[in-house]
Each structure stands twice: as structure tokens, then as C-alpha cells.
Design a protein around this motif. Structure first.
Motif, PDB file in Angstrom:
ATOM      1  N   ALA A   1      36.033 -30.105  17.587  1.00 29.97           N
ATOM      2  CA  ALA A   1      36.592 -29.109  18.510  1.00 29.97           C
ATOM      3  C   ALA A   1      35.583 -28.714  19.592  1.00 29.97           C
ATOM      4  O   ALA A   1      35.972 -28.243  20.653  1.00 29.97           O
ATOM      5  N   HIS A   2      34.286 -28.888  19.296  1.00 24.85           N
ATOM      6  CA  HIS A   2      33.260 -28.568  20.298  1.00 24.85           C
ATOM      7  C   HIS A   2      32.746 -29.828  20.999  1.00 24.85           C
ATOM      8  O   HIS A   2      31.644 -29.834  21.557  1.00 24.85           O
ATOM      9  N   GLY A   3      33.541 -30.882  20.933  1.00 28.52           N
ATOM     10  CA  GLY A   3      33.173 -32.109  21.655  1.00 28.52           C
ATOM     11  C   GLY A   3      32.161 -32.957  20.911  1.00 28.52           C
ATOM     12  O   GLY A   3      31.572 -33.878  21.495  1.00 28.52           O
ATOM     13  N   GLY A   4      31.907 -32.669  19.638  1.00 32.32           N
ATOM     14  CA  GLY A   4      30.896 -33.422  18.883  1.00 32.32           C
ATOM     15  C   GLY A   4      31.423 -34.752  18.372  1.00 32.32           C
ATOM     16  O   GLY A   4      32.637 -34.961  18.266  1.00 32.32           O
ATOM     17  N   LEU A   5      30.494 -35.662  18.103  1.00 26.43           N
ATOM     18  CA  LEU A   5      30.837 -36.989  17.589  1.00 26.43           C
ATOM     19  C   LEU A   5      30.096 -37.179  16.267  1.00 26.43           C
ATOM     20  O   LEU A   5      28.860 -37.165  16.236  1.00 26.43           O
ATOM     21  N   ALA A   6      30.843 -37.314  15.169  1.00 23.87           N
ATOM     22  CA  ALA A   6      30.191 -37.551  13.869  1.00 23.87           C
ATOM     23  C   ALA A   6      29.644 -38.963  13.873  1.00 23.87           C
ATOM     24  O   ALA A   6      30.343 -39.904  14.252  1.00 23.87           O
ATOM     25  N   VAL A   7      28.363 -39.128  13.469  1.00 28.16           N
ATOM     26  CA  VAL A   7      27.774 -40.472  13.526  1.00 28.16           C
ATOM     27  C   VAL A   7      27.386 -40.963  12.120  1.00 28.16           C
ATOM     28  O   VAL A   7      26.553 -41.840  11.976  1.00 28.16           O
ATOM     29  N   GLY A   8      27.973 -40.375  11.106  1.00 36.49           N
ATOM     30  CA  GLY A   8      27.842 -40.942   9.763  1.00 36.49           C
ATOM     31  C   GLY A   8      26.609 -40.480   9.008  1.00 36.49           C
ATOM     32  O   GLY A   8      25.854 -39.626   9.458  1.00 36.49           O
ATOM     33  N   ARG A   9      26.426 -41.114   7.826  1.00 40.31           N
ATOM     34  CA  ARG A   9      25.405 -40.613   6.906  1.00 40.31           C
ATOM     35  C   ARG A   9      24.006 -41.174   7.138  1.00 40.31           C
ATOM     36  O   ARG A   9      23.030 -40.597   6.666  1.00 40.31           O
ATOM     37  N   SER A  10      23.905 -42.326   7.830  1.00 42.96           N
ATOM     38  CA  SER A  10      22.546 -42.894   7.904  1.00 42.96           C
ATOM     39  C   SER A  10      21.549 -42.007   8.643  1.00 42.96           C
ATOM     40  O   SER A  10      20.413 -41.908   8.203  1.00 42.96           O
ATOM     41  N   PRO A  11      21.912 -41.301   9.727  1.00 45.11           N
ATOM     42  CA  PRO A  11      20.909 -40.406  10.318  1.00 45.11           C
ATOM     43  C   PRO A  11      20.495 -39.297   9.346  1.00 45.11           C
ATOM     44  O   PRO A  11      19.334 -38.905   9.293  1.00 45.11           O
ATOM     45  N   GLY A  12      21.450 -38.811   8.559  1.00 43.04           N
ATOM     46  CA  GLY A  12      21.140 -37.767   7.576  1.00 43.04           C
ATOM     47  C   GLY A  12      20.194 -38.286   6.523  1.00 43.04           C
ATOM     48  O   GLY A  12      19.210 -37.622   6.165  1.00 43.04           O
ATOM     49  N   ARG A  13      20.457 -39.513   6.060  1.00 43.45           N
ATOM     50  CA  ARG A  13      19.577 -40.099   5.025  1.00 43.45           C
ATOM     51  C   ARG A  13      18.190 -40.354   5.613  1.00 43.45           C
ATOM     52  O   ARG A  13      17.174 -40.118   4.957  1.00 43.45           O
ATOM     53  N   ALA A  14      18.140 -40.817   6.860  1.00 42.54           N
ATOM     54  CA  ALA A  14      16.840 -41.074   7.495  1.00 42.54           C
ATOM     55  C   ALA A  14      16.060 -39.765   7.648  1.00 42.54           C
ATOM     56  O   ALA A  14      14.853 -39.714   7.415  1.00 42.54           O
ATOM     57  N   TRP A  15      16.765 -38.696   8.024  1.00 41.13           N
ATOM     58  CA  TRP A  15      16.085 -37.401   8.155  1.00 41.13           C
ATOM     59  C   TRP A  15      15.540 -36.943   6.800  1.00 41.13           C
ATOM     60  O   TRP A  15      14.398 -36.496   6.700  1.00 41.13           O
TER      61      TRP A  15
END
Ligand SMILES: Cc1cc2nc3c(=O)[nH]c(=O)nc-3n(C[C@H](O)[C@H](O)[C@H](O)COP(=O)(O)OP(=O)(O)OC[C@H]3O[C@@H](n4cnc5c(N)ncnc54)[C@H](O)[C@@H]3O)c2cc1C
Length: 539
Positions: free
Chosen positions: A371-385
Motif C-alpha cells: 500500500a506504500h509502494g513497497g516491493l517485497a524482495v523475498g527472504r534471501s536479503p533477510g537471511r543475508a542480513w
């Protein structure tokens, strides 16, 4: 812990040629790499504790509990702030403790503090030694000598109340040791500052520390339910209770006291069941304002993840260049670029809890992101973080070797002031860097989200001015601190006051507020031996 930097040599990453080229292009590098001096070349003032006092301390703590050899004094000569590292690497710490004392139990603390008070010796409590604001600087103030009170041997778990979900520990217990103890029992404290690998629980309480998952688990002040404090003139013991209306919260006065009132010898902490489900993922926003609006909405709707961080455009760009293969590979600039988010802002969301709870909050958070124009980019960035969440301090050492100043500072503010404050502090840092002739990169993320606002965490990089590193840093720090207070932020959200922020404390608390805290200190520490020069120090 390396005396001149972070962690152990075995874990230290290097900067590869591509990363060095990026730094050369953006901020510039030193003329040649400058490694730290050898330990033997670190210059310390002669130790000057009277022999009679040393003898009495040895009678109290045992011979192994009183150390004054070169290595121990160097290891306890500074914390891990930028200035500390610059001085230590050059072999020129600002001072050193005359001795390092290792108590084992609460009962030894009062006699120890009384001995020091009678001999006019300053005492610096030392947990993990990870302070970045000069909190463990071995300052003697008006006293004849200074000792470090090293909490490393007070690291026991004292008890676990599985029904109430509280654990009691000695103040010197390291956070990883507690997490291991709790994990074996299906529990977690949930306190993961970036310095997690080395911090002590007493040190965290003494600094009002906030872990990376504080949005969900709360910062340390929410976790401390009871504590025991040994002060030179008295003792305080507060039993764990879930809440209390028995006057102003004395617990909250002692949490954040930064060793200036006494030693936090024991703590009772709230723990939680270890999460059955953990989902970490990324989302992209095409600008900082959109991401901030999303976080605010999540806070208003009580739909926040446990970890919520939003990097501004520059932090996103720099992380992609420097965070190693993990994040870059995980995200793929081409992918987000192709979707129109090439210069955008990365958010990391981490959800921990039961399967149902995580599913429910995730669904809401991602719907609001869209709703705020965001794009979900999946779990790999989360796992990398998650994989790299404790890595930045090692990188800092590498940057210093290559002549790059890298420093962080933080604040918190209401939503209404957050974005102007982001702009004003970024601009103040940029101006100060440019005025010193070393324009740099200033970046920021929002984290530690509250209903009424959030924390801003700034990182800046610039080429070091060789020989003038401290003056260069101080000019930027002063400019940023002024901008923070002028813009309605707190002088510190979680790094604490120490030496570096003491000058600004009166502006934040008012003269009456500061005087009230000093009155409490006079009661507990009439000789003023506890950690002079920090928190309550005169400007
Ligand atoms: C790379 C890096 C990343 C960091 N990231 C975070 C972060 O994410 N969140 C965060 O909150 N902080 C962070 N910090 C700051 C620091 O780790 C915290 O302030 C931490 O809480 C300090 O714990 P410590 O045990 O190392 O305390 P120390 O550094 O040993 O001491 C800090 C202060 O507390 C006092 N003290 C220590 N133990 C006691 C005790 N038992 N009783 C009374 N006083 C005591 C000391 O005298 C000193 O004033 C970071 C620091 C570094 C270097």
C-alpha cells in the motif's frame, strides 16, 4: 578480544580489491595501509597504586584477582569507540588503569569499594568493554589513582524461574553465554546488540542498551525486573516484580547509571520462549519517506515485525557495495533496478514467534508495504542480513587500516520530527566533513520502532586526516550532536552518555534534572570514586 580492535583475528574479514576501489572512488584511502603497533610498543603511564592498598586488595580478592601487568592494563585502557581505536592502534591510549581487579561475588564488592573510597582511588566498572562513548575510559578525576573493576569472573547464571520466565545472573555474564544457557532450555532473552558477541548483561543494563530486535523484544530496560547494586556507601536490592506502583522506579534510575552510582552485581531478567518460527525478509521502497510512512503505519496498527530497519538511499547503495557477496548477491541490483527501485531504500523485516503469530503479522506488514509502494524482495536479503548482523565491527578495523574514518551515532525522535531530523543531521555531518577538507559518505537507517517514533542510526565514512584523526572526528561529532538536539532528538538512543555525550546531558535533562541525579550519586558515592568523568560529569 583484540586490544586494538574488535573480536578475534580468526574472524576478521578483509576488504577485496573491488571494495577498496569503491572506497577509493567515494571517500579516498590513506597513502598506505596502517596496521596497529605491536602490544609491547603501547605506551602506558607507570602504575601508581600504593603497595599497602595492593596488599589489602590481594587479601580480599586473592593474588589472581589483582593484575597490573602491561597486557591487562592495555586491554582495559579503553573501550571500542572511534577515538579509542585510533589511539590504541597508534599505541597511545589516553591513560591506563593502575590495576585491574577481578571480584568473584557480590560480597566482595562493598569492602572493595570502601577500600578504594578511603584511598581516594577511582573505580571504573568494566563489563565487555564495548562502550563507544568513553564509558570505560580509565579516568581518575580528582583521585590519586584509578582501577578497573573487571566483571569477567562474575559470570554465573544464578537461577531460572521457568514459571515466571525470569532468569537471575551475575552482572558480568556475557550475552552469548546466557543465550546458550537459555537456548538449551527452549528460551531466549532476545537481546542482540550488534556488539552481542562481547557484551555483559550488567554493561547492557548500565547503558540502557537496545538490541537489534528491540522493536519486538524491547530494549534492556524492559527486560530488567530486579537488580542488586553495590555502591561505596550503600547497597540496593530490588526483587523482580512484573510491575510496581511503589514510588518512582528506582530500577529505571539504576538502569542507565553507567557505573557512576555503583556496580550492578546481579540482575533478574525477563525471558521468553524461543520462537518456533523466524522469518527474515526484505522489501524495497522507492524513497525514504515512503518507507518511514510504512513503518509508522505498522506501529499504529500494532503490526510491527520484531526487527524492522529501513536504510536510506545512501546506506542501501553502500551496503550493496560493501556488505560482501551475501547481501549484494541476495538482492541483485539489476532485479530491483528493473522494477524501478534502483536508487531506492532497503527494509529488513524479521518476524519471530509462533507460526500463527508470524503469519498474521507478516501478511499485514507486507500488505501495508504494498500500500506504500513497497516491493517485497523475498527472504534471501533477510537471511543475508541475519548472517552478517555482527560483522560490521570487524569491517571497521579494516577500514581504519586503510585510512578511512568510520563512525556511527544515533538518536531517537517522534514521528513528527523524524524526517526533518534525518535531513538536518545528515547535512550537519556532511558540512562538517567538507569543512575539514574530507567530504565523505553519510548514511542512516531507521530502527528500534516505537508507537510514537523511532531511532535514527547514522554511519559516516571519510578519508582520515593523518595525524589529526581525533580533531577531525570531534568536529563532526559536535556538529551532529548540535543538530540532534536542535532538531528535537535525544542525544543518544542506546549508545549511552559516557564521556562523549556528557557535555550535552544538561540540555536534555535541564539543570534541575541533572542536579537531582547528582544528588542521588552523592548519597551512594559521597567520595565520587565511581566512574568519574562520565554521564554526570560537569561540562
Ligand atoms: C561495534 C559495536 C556495536 C554496538 N552496537 C550496539 C547496539 O546494537 N546496541 C547497543 O545498545 N549498544 C551497542 N554498542 C555499544 C555497547 O556495546 C553497549 O553500550 C553495551 O551495552 C556495553 O556493554 P558492555 O558489557 O561492553 O559494557 P562496558 O563497555 O564494559 O561498559 C559500559 C558502561 O557501563 C558501565 N558498566 C559495565 N558493567 C557494569 C556493571 N556491572 N555495573 C555498573 N556499571 C557497569 C561501565 O563503567 C561503562 O560506563 C555497540 C558497540 C560497538 C563497539
Amino acid at each position: 578480544m583484540r586490544w586494538w580492535g574488535w573480536g578475534e583475528a580468526a574472524h576478521a574479514p578483509g576488504l577485496d580489491a573491488r571494495e577498496l576501489r569503491f572506497l577509493e572512488r567515494t571517500v579516498g584511502l590513506g597513502a598506505r595501509p596502517r596496521p596497529p603497533v605491536a602490544l609491547a610498543r603501547v605506551r602506558l603511564p607507570a602504575a601508581r597504586l600504593p603497595a599497602s592498598l595492593l596488599e589489602r586488595l590481594r587479601a580480599l580478592l586473592g593474588a589472581e584477582g589483582v593484575r597490573d601487568d602491561h597486557g591487562e592494563r592495555v586491554l582495559h585502557a579503553a573501550g571500542k569507540g572511534y577515538g579509542d581505536l585510533v589511539r590504541m592502534r597508534a599505541g597511545e591510549p589516553q591513560g591506563a588503569p593502575d590495576a585491574v581487579l577481578y571480584p568473584r561475588e557480590h560480597a566482595q564488592l562493598r569492602p572493595l569499594l570502601e577500600l578504594c573510597a578511603r584511598a581516594s582511588v577511582a573505580v571504573v566498572p568494566f563489563g565487555g568493554g564495548t562502550s563507544v562513548v568513553g564509558g570505560v575510559a580509565p579516568l581518575r578525576g580528582e583521585h590519586s589513582a584509578v582501577v578497573v573493576l573487571e566483571m569477567g569472573r562474575m559470570g554465573a547464571v544464578l537461577g531460572l524461574d521457568r514459571q515466571s520466565l525470569t532468569v537471575s545472573v551475575q552482572g558480568g555474564l556475557r550475552a552469548p553465554a546466557l543465550e546458550r544457557h537459555l537456548a538449551a532450555r527452549g528460551l531466549t532473552l532476545g537481546h542482540f546488540p550488534q556488539s552481542f558477541e562481547y557484551v555483559s548483561l550488567g554493561g547492557c543494563a548500565a547503558t540502557r542498551s537496545a538490541g537489534q530486535a528491540s522493536t519486538g523484544y524491547g530494549a534492556i530496560e524492559k527486560m530488567v525486573l530486579g537488580l542488586r547494586l553495590a555502591a561505596p556507601a550503600s547497597e540496593i536490592e530490588l526483587a523482580p516484580v512484573p510491575a510496581s506502583a511503589a514510588g518512582p522506579s528506582l530500577r529505571q534510575l539504576l538502569v542507565g547509571s553507567e557505573g557512576t552510582l555503583g556496580v550492578i552485581s546481579e540482575l533478574s531478567l525477563r525471558v521468553r520462549r524461543a520462537p518456533a518460527e523466524r522469518v527474515y525478509e526484505g522489501a524495497f521502497f522507492d524513497g525514504f519517506a515512503a518507507g518511514v510512512a510504512w513503518l509508522r503505519e505498522l506501529a499504529c496498527e500494532h503490526a510491527l515485525p520484531d526487527v524492522a530497519r529501513l536504510s536510506d538511499e545512501r546506506e542501501t547503495r553502500t551496503s550493496l557495495a560493501l556488505a560482501g557477496g551475501g547481501l549484494k548477491g541476495a538482492l541483485g541490483r539489476a532485479y530491483v533496478g528493473a522494477r524501478g527501485y534502483g536508487g531506492g531504500c532497503l527494509a529488513i523485516l524479521g518476524f519471530e514467534g509462533t507460526r500463527e503469530d508470524v503469519a498474521c503479522r507478516r501478511a499485514r506488514a507486507l500488505a501495508l508495504a504494498r500500500a506504500h509502494g513497497g516491493l517485497a524482495v523475498g527472504r534471501s536479503p533477510g537471511r543475508a542480513w541475519l548472517r552478517g548482523r555482527f560483522a560490521a565491527p570487524y569491517l571497521r578495523d579494516e577500514l581504519l587500516t586503510h585510512g578511512v574514518m568510520v563512525e556511527t551515532l544515533e538518536t531517537a525522535a517522534q514521528w513528527a520530527s523524524l524526517q526533518p531530523l534525518h535531513r538536518q543531521v545528515s547535512a550537519a555531518i556532511e558540512r562538517a566533513l567538507a569543512a575539514g577538507g574530507t567530504p565523505g559518505v553519510v548514511m542512516c537507517h531507521v530502527s528500534h520502532i516505537y508507537e510514537t517514533g523511532a531511532s535514527l542510526y547514522f554511519t559516516f565514512l571519510a578519508r582520515q586526516r593523518a595525524g589529526e584523526e581525533i580533531a577531525q572526528w570531534r568536529a563532526v561529532k559536535d556538529a551532529a550532536s548540535e543538530a540532534i538536539l536542535a532538531g528535537g532528538g535525544t542525544i543518544t538512543h542506546h549508545h549511552a552518555v559516557g564521556v562523549d555525550h556528557a557535555r550535552w546531558l544538561e540540555r536534555e535533562l535541564g539543570a534541575g534534572g541533572l542536579a537531582a541525579l547528582r544528588a542521588l550519586k552523592s548519597e551512594l558515592d559521597p567520595a565520587g570514586i565511581m566512574n568519574p568523568g562520565k554521564l554526570l560529569a560537569a561540562a
